[in-house]
Design a protein around this motif. Structure first.
Motif, short mmCIF file in Angstrom:
data_model
loop_
_atom_site.label_atom_id
_atom_site.label_comp_id
_atom_site.label_asym_id
_atom_site.label_seq_id
_atom_site.Cartn_x
_atom_site.Cartn_y
_atom_site.Cartn_z
N THR A 1 57.67 3.53 44.53
CA THR A 1 57.74 3.74 43.08
C THR A 1 56.50 4.48 42.58
O THR A 1 56.61 5.43 41.80
N VAL A 2 55.34 4.07 43.06
CA VAL A 2 54.09 4.74 42.67
C VAL A 2 54.09 6.19 43.12
O VAL A 2 53.72 7.09 42.38
N PHE A 3 54.53 6.44 44.36
CA PHE A 3 54.58 7.81 44.88
C PHE A 3 55.54 8.70 44.09
O PHE A 3 55.31 9.90 43.96
N CYS B 1 48.53 9.98 44.50
CA CYS B 1 47.78 8.85 43.97
C CYS B 1 46.88 8.17 44.99
O CYS B 1 45.91 7.53 44.61
N LEU B 2 47.16 8.30 46.27
CA LEU B 2 46.34 7.63 47.29
C LEU B 2 45.30 8.55 47.91
O LEU B 2 44.60 8.14 48.84
N ASN B 3 45.18 9.76 47.42
CA ASN B 3 44.22 10.70 48.01
C ASN B 3 42.78 10.18 47.96
O ASN B 3 41.98 10.52 48.81
N ASN B 4 42.45 9.37 46.98
CA ASN B 4 41.11 8.81 46.88
C ASN B 4 40.98 7.45 47.54
O ASN B 4 39.96 6.78 47.39
N ALA C 1 58.21 -5.62 49.94
CA ALA C 1 57.86 -5.53 48.53
C ALA C 1 56.76 -4.49 48.31
O ALA C 1 56.82 -3.70 47.37
N LEU C 2 55.76 -4.48 49.19
CA LEU C 2 54.69 -3.48 49.06
C LEU C 2 55.22 -2.08 49.32
O LEU C 2 54.81 -1.12 48.66
#
Length: 72
Positions: free
Chosen positions: A55-57, A63-66, A48-49
């Protein structure tokens, strides 16, 4: 269309950081330091994660660079 862009921007700017911190805390409490989220084995929560992350990517590849904690 503008409303959708504002909503997505709010999620990435305000909400994502909070939720990633919560996931990090849950992982540190229940993850046993392994490669899976809360268990020594692959379980539905891991899938699920993964699906949510994909989906977020698709919306924002950076989005996860920070949030460097996700890289081991």
């Amino acid at each position: 269309m503008r409303r959708k862009k504002r909503t997505v921007a709010k999620i990435f700017n305000d909400d994502l950081s909070k939720h990633l911190r919560n996931l990090e805390m849950l992982s540190s409490l229940y993850g046993n330091g392994g490669e899976y989220f809360v268990s020594a084995n692959l379980i539905l929560a891991d899938l699920a994660l993964y699906d949510a992350g994909e989906t977020v990517f698709q919306l924002d590849a950076n989005c996860l660079n920070n949030h460097p904690w996700h890289i081991k």
